[in-house]
Design a protein around this motif. Structure first.
Motif, PDB file in Angstrom:
ATOM      1  N   UNK A 235      50.083  53.706  41.769  1.00 53.81           N
ATOM      2  CA  UNK A 235      51.247  53.056  41.149  1.00 53.81           C
ATOM      3  C   UNK A 235      51.976  52.174  42.166  1.00 53.81           C
ATOM      4  N   UNK A 236      52.694  51.195  41.684  1.00 50.30           N
ATOM      5  CA  UNK A 236      53.464  50.308  42.560  1.00 50.30           C
ATOM      6  C   UNK A 236      54.595  51.086  43.231  1.00 50.30           C
ATOM      7  N   UNK A 237      55.151  52.043  42.500  1.00 50.84           N
ATOM      8  CA  UNK A 237      56.207  52.917  43.010  1.00 50.84           C
ATOM      9  C   UNK A 237      56.297  54.108  42.048  1.00 50.84           C
ATOM     10  N   UNK A 238      57.023  55.170  42.408  1.00 51.19           N
ATOM     11  CA  UNK A 238      57.121  56.319  41.503  1.00 51.19           C
ATOM     12  C   UNK A 238      57.664  55.902  40.131  1.00 51.19           C
ATOM     13  N   UNK A 239      57.067  56.503  39.093  1.00 50.20           N
ATOM     14  CA  UNK A 239      57.488  56.289  37.712  1.00 50.20           C
ATOM     15  C   UNK A 239      57.323  54.838  37.258  1.00 50.20           C
ATOM     16  N   UNK A 242      52.846  50.101  36.589  1.00 47.16           N
ATOM     17  CA  UNK A 242      52.057  49.051  37.218  1.00 47.16           C
ATOM     18  C   UNK A 242      51.460  49.567  38.526  1.00 47.16           C
ATOM     19  N   UNK A 243      50.451  48.852  39.034  1.00 46.52           N
ATOM     20  CA  UNK A 243      49.756  49.275  40.244  1.00 46.52           C
ATOM     21  C   UNK A 243      50.255  48.513  41.456  1.00 46.52           C
ATOM     22  N   UNK A 244      50.076  49.101  42.632  1.00 46.28           N
ATOM     23  CA  UNK A 244      50.516  48.433  43.851  1.00 46.28           C
ATOM     24  C   UNK A 244      50.062  49.166  45.098  1.00 46.28           C
ATOM     25  N   UNK A 245      50.457  48.658  46.273  1.00 48.55           N
ATOM     26  CA  UNK A 245      50.051  49.240  47.554  1.00 48.55           C
ATOM     27  C   UNK A 245      50.636  50.632  47.776  1.00 48.55           C
ATOM     28  N   UNK A 246      51.888  50.831  47.354  1.00 53.18           N
ATOM     29  CA  UNK A 246      52.593  52.075  47.671  1.00 53.18           C
ATOM     30  C   UNK A 246      51.774  53.312  47.307  1.00 53.18           C
ATOM     31  N   UNK A 247      51.152  53.285  46.139  1.00 51.37           N
ATOM     32  CA  UNK A 247      50.528  54.500  45.636  1.00 51.37           C
ATOM     33  C   UNK A 247      49.155  54.821  46.190  1.00 51.37           C
ATOM     34  N   UNK A 248      48.579  53.893  46.982  1.00 45.20           N
ATOM     35  CA  UNK A 248      47.237  54.156  47.519  1.00 45.20           C
ATOM     36  C   UNK A 248      47.259  55.443  48.362  1.00 45.20           C
ATOM     37  N   UNK A 249      46.411  56.382  48.011  1.00 49.36           N
ATOM     38  CA  UNK A 249      46.326  57.628  48.773  1.00 49.36           C
ATOM     39  C   UNK A 249      47.438  58.609  48.507  1.00 49.36           C
ATOM     40  N   UNK A 250      48.337  58.296  47.560  1.00 51.68           N
ATOM     41  CA  UNK A 250      49.425  59.236  47.267  1.00 51.68           C
ATOM     42  C   UNK A 250      48.887  60.507  46.624  1.00 51.68           C
ATOM     43  N   UNK A 251      47.733  60.431  46.008  1.00 48.14           N
ATOM     44  CA  UNK A 251      47.001  61.604  45.523  1.00 48.14           C
ATOM     45  C   UNK A 251      45.534  61.405  45.907  1.00 48.14           C
ATOM     46  N   UNK A 252      44.854  62.498  46.210  1.00 48.13           N
ATOM     47  CA  UNK A 252      43.492  62.373  46.756  1.00 48.13           C
ATOM     48  C   UNK A 252      42.733  63.674  46.530  1.00 48.13           C
TER      49      UNK A 252
END
Length: 932
Positions: A235-239, A242-252
């Protein structure tokens, strides 16, 4: 800092659902591929998958940006299926490109003009898409099955049908709560509030029906044992949807694969989710830590079974390694070099055949004896990791295990330099367990052989054994001290009689009146000695002056060689000296005479003194009294004082004996306390053994019972050792064992000890033969002490269940395979040092290997390194070996044909050819088993 490298599978931090600017819903369309890759690396990701919505446009750019960074990129796509709008992740191997993804989308009926659009979807359903993906060699993963666009919108029947497809082995789950099979969906207000907040209070709101719909596909995925994966969908940011850099790897998800990840590595991991998949819900950090001690490699050079001077090197994983190969490939020989270099043969001492086999293998071959595989140039090198430090052991100039030159070096992790280790006993820190099939079989024949292995695994037992040995030594010392006291006390009566006799003689002399005369006589004799000493000193002084006279004679100087004027002058001076010396000599002679006169005057004064008169009178009285007593038959007047001295000495000795007798009472009590302390320590060891077995062995088919102080055979053997009789007297020893073990051992053993004491003292005991009585009568008191402290060891009883419905039975009634399985199961249940197993499955059928051994291997390898030589495919395949080494059975010398993981085609083929009897044989069996 030098990092330890190793072979085989390892854990990778993976986010396999990620979007780029190729997805229309990626918020910042100016983000570059380099920035995207850098963000993934910053998040500590090892593997990513580019899965844009219905397009592969960014694949090539992301792969190019990741080149040389170490980040592994799997090309993929998130495809939207038919009108259900269900999202499916399709992952391709790392060598695929944008064109491969787009070709797949076209096969699914999506036009190029629609790639990446928000509302694009294929007309095909999830079954069609999955089949096309599988046919293209891709992995098919249902995306976020527990939220919007997940599988919840289709029927339960279709969910089950979809999960039943051979190639559906994993699903992506978003919410941890849904991974519980027993999740309460109705009335779960807390979950409903949490989900509505997570999705920014959507319209319509998430209600109980939605929660149930989302939970259903997860519940059936768990029932189907599918791999549960957690990815970010960045995600671009929490909640924010849209998609974005922030969420890369936030869950794995942590995924275990070969050192170079591939699509086949992912597939293999999904097939064994319990051991190769750890999602973020369960493992937020790396799910595996390397053991403190593991073998990194072995290199063998210049032996009779290797290629000339060309070294044979085998690398190992810190987890499960399997060495496979056909008969004659020498796969077991590799492990024998390990035992030889470290001379770990203590566990073979009771196994003569195996010990002899080892000695005949690991020795230098001679012209007279062709046994042995070593020569004067042979070198064995073993790399060992201990506490994250690399050590190398190099053996050369090898004659045998006991006679070889060992060099140990350790690498500095900062500089990489090698330090020579010369500390005595340093190699003892590098422990490992080594079992051949024969060893395991021997242990299975005598389960009590497990006792020492159990003890070595229990913290504190060695200290208890050491304490017990100290108590034993103190007990034996105390027993010896008590015997010394007993021997002293035994002479007490004679001393008392002697004292009485002396006392009678002394009193008789005292009553005769001679005592006072003797006392005065001794006093006068003492005085006389004083006077004699005094006059002797005077004589010494007189003689000392005499010795001065002769040296005073001084000859004059001969002046004949002097000039006259000099001689006349000096002769006067010398003459004066000579005359002076003559005067001194005369004076000394006068003093000598004066001393002699003083001595004579003193002697005259003494002779005329009152003392002399009294001395003479005492002497006369003594002689008269002596004649009088001799006339009465008393002849030992002169021994009066000696009697007194002897009596006093004996009274002191008697007091010492009385003190020792009192001390003996205390020592007997202390000895009894030591005996009780020895038993208490033995019982504490037994308790620890029981605790260890209970905590270690969690198995519904194998059970180990520790029976405190109940090892009958051990007790008899230890009695034989004390009595120094390896054979004979079976009936007598069995009768004594009966008395000990029928009932309470702690109570009965006291009676058995008494029997030995009675026999030692020559008493008859019912049920004991005269020959045995004679034997015990001849043993030493020290041997009796050993028997007094002898307690039986614990009896180790291994039980097994032949089938789930049966009750536990003693291992003594089991088949060879069942016995081996039980012991091997236990060996695999504990320990952290490297474990080496040489064809442990030889006595086992495939069912036992799969149901028990494979499961234990998969658990044990997370705690310790395991190296197994095997010819059973269950072990490397279903045991999920981290590294597989295939030896070449076509080579006359030891040779590695292939090494790697089960993901690699040549390893799969080798397993199939060597262990399954070729692919054709495997396929035929598979076809014939089809109905099963």
């Amino acid at each position: 800092m030098i990092r330890i490298q190793y072979k085989g599978t390892r854990w990778f931090k993976c986010d396999l659902h990620l979007h780029t600017t190729a997805s229309a819903c990626f918020q910042e369309q100016t983000i570059t591929a380099e920035a995207w890759v850098n963000r993934a690396i910053e998040q500590g990701l090892n593997c990513v998958a580019v899965t844009d919505h219905n397009t592969g446009l960014s694949i090539n750019d992301i792969k190019a940006a990741a080149l040389g960074t170490g980040l592994i990129v799997f090309p993929g796509v998130e495809i939207t299926c038919d009108t259900s709008k269900i999202h499916i992740l399709i992952l391709f191997d790392v060598n695929k490109t944008t064109d491969d993804i787009n070709d797949f989308l076209i096969k699914c009926g999506i036009n190029r003009d629609d790639f990446g659009k928000q509302d694009t979807h294929t007309s095909k359903n999830i079954f069609d898409v999955a089949e096309i993906g599988n046919n293209d060699g891709a992995l098919v993963i249902p995306a976020h099955i527990d939220e919007y666009n997940g599988l919840g919108s289709i029927s339960v029947a279709n969910i089950k049908k979809f999960y039943d497809l051979d190639y559906i082995n994993a699903v992506q789950v978003v919410h941890k709560d849904f991974t519980s099979r027993s999740l309460v969906t109705a009335g779960n207000a807390e979950l409903k509030t949490s989900l509505n907040d997570y999705y920014s209070n959507p319209t319509p709101a998430i209600d109980e029906a939605t929660i149930k719909e989302w939970h259903t596909p997860v519940k059936y995925a768990l029932d189907s044992n599918l791999a549960i994966l957690t990815f970010s969908d960045n995600p671009h940011e929490p909640k924010n949807s849209k998609h974005g850099l922030w969420g890369i790897g936030s869950h794995f998800t942590w995924i275990k694969m070969d050192e170079v990840p591939t699509l086949e590595g992912l597939r293999q991991a999904f097939l064994l989710p319990e051991f190769r998949i750890k999602n973020e819900f369960d493992s937020p950090s790396l799910p595996y830590q390397m053991p403190d001690l593991w073998i990194k490699s072995i290199q063998i050079s210049n032996t009779e079974i290797t290629h000339g001077t060309e070294p044979l090197k085998l690398d190992f994983s810190p987890q499960l390694n399997t060495i496979i190969g056909g008969r004659g490939s020498g796969k077991s020989s590799v492990l024998r070099f390990l035992r030889g270099l470290f001379n770990r043969t203590a566990d073979l001492m009771e196994l003569n055949e195996i010990m002899n086999d080892h000695n005949d293998f690991y020795k230098r071959q001679s012209s007279k004896n062709k046994k042995g595989i070593l020569n004067e140039n042979s070198i064995i090198e073993i790399e060992f990791i201990r506490n994250k430090l690399l050590h190398k052991f190099k053996s050369s100039d090898i004659t045998n295990s006991q006679n070889q030159k060992i060099e140990i070096v350790r690498q500095d992790t900062d500089t990489g330099e090698w330090e020579l280790i010369t500390d005595i006993g340093y190699s003892d820190f590098f422990e490992f367990e080594h079992y051949s099939q024969k060893q395991i079989y021997e242990i299975a024949q005598e389960p009590n052989a497990l006792r020492e292995r159990i003890d070595s695994a229990i913290e504190g037992v060695e200290k208890l054994k050491s304490d017990r040995e100290i108590v034993r030594n103190l007990f034996l010392e105390k027993s010896a001290s008590i015997r010394t006291a007993d021997s002293l006390v035994a002479g007490k009566g004679k001393i008392e009689t002697t004292i009485k006799d002396l006392d009678t003689s002394i009193k008789k002399l005292q009553q005769s009146g001679i005592a006072d005369i003797l006392t005065a006589k001794e006093k006068f004799n003492t005085h006389e000695d004083v006077f004699t000493s005094f006059t002797s000193e005077l004589t010494t002084r007189e003689e000392s002056l005499e010795s001065l006279l002769e040296p005073l004679e001084l000859p004059d100087i001969d002046f004949n060689k002097f000039e006259l004027k000099h001689s006349v002058e000096l002769a006067i001076a010398s003459k004066s000296v000579i005359e002076g010396m003559s005067i001194i000599k005369d004076e000394i002679e006068k003093q000598k005479l004066a001393i002699a006169k003083l001595r004579l005057d003193f002697e005259t004064a003494v002779a005329a003194s009152t003392w002399k008169i009294d001395f003479t009178a005492n002497k006369t009285s003594f002689e008269a009294k002596k004649l009088e007593l001799e006339a009465d038959g008393i002849n030992d007047i002169a021994n009066f004082e000696k009697f007194t001295i002897d009596k006093n000495a004996l009274e002191i000795e008697l007091q010492s004996i009385n003190d020792k007798e009192a001390e003996r009472v205390i020592e007997v009590r202390q000895r009894s306390e030591m005996q009780e302390g020895y038993l208490d320590i033995s019982k504490e060891i037994s308790r620890k053994r029981k605790e260890f077995v209970t905590a270690t062995l969690h198995d519904d088919k194998i059970k180990i019972n520790i029976k405190s102080l109940r090892n009958r055979n051990d007790y008899i053997q230890r009695l034989r050792f004390i009595l120094q009789k390896d054979t004979e007297f079976e009936k007598d020893l069995e009768a004594l064992a009966d008395k000990c073990f029928y009932g309470n051992v702690e109570t009965n053993i006291v009676q058995v000890r008494k029997i030995f004491v009675d026999l030692k003292n020559g008493l008859d005991v019912e049920g004991i033969s005269g020959y045995f009585k004679g034997l015990v009568g001849r043993i030493s008191n020290a041997q009796i002490d050993e028997i007094e402290l002898l307690f039986p060891e614990d009896d180790i009883e291994v039980q097994y269940k032949p089938n789930p419905a049966a009750t536990f039975k003693s291992l003594s009634t089991a088949s060879a395979g069942q016995k081996t399985t039980a012991i091997l199961t236990f060996i695999l249940s504990y320990g952290k040092s490297p474990l080496i197993l040489d064809q442990p499955e030889d006595d086992l059928d495939n069912r036992l290997v799969y149901e028990l051994i494979v499961d234990r291997l998969k658990q044990a390898k997370n705690q310790r390194q395991i190296i197994v030589v095997t010819h059973n495919a269950n072990i490397p395949v279903n045991g999920d070996a981290e590294f597989i080494i295939s030896m070449n059975s076509e080579s006359k010398a030891l040779e590695v044909l292939y090494s790697g993981t089960v993901e690699q085609p040549h390893i799969k083929k080798e397993i199939c050819d060597v262990m399954e009897g070729t692919e054709q044989a495997f396929d035929m069996r598979s076809k014939r088993y089809k109905q099963i």
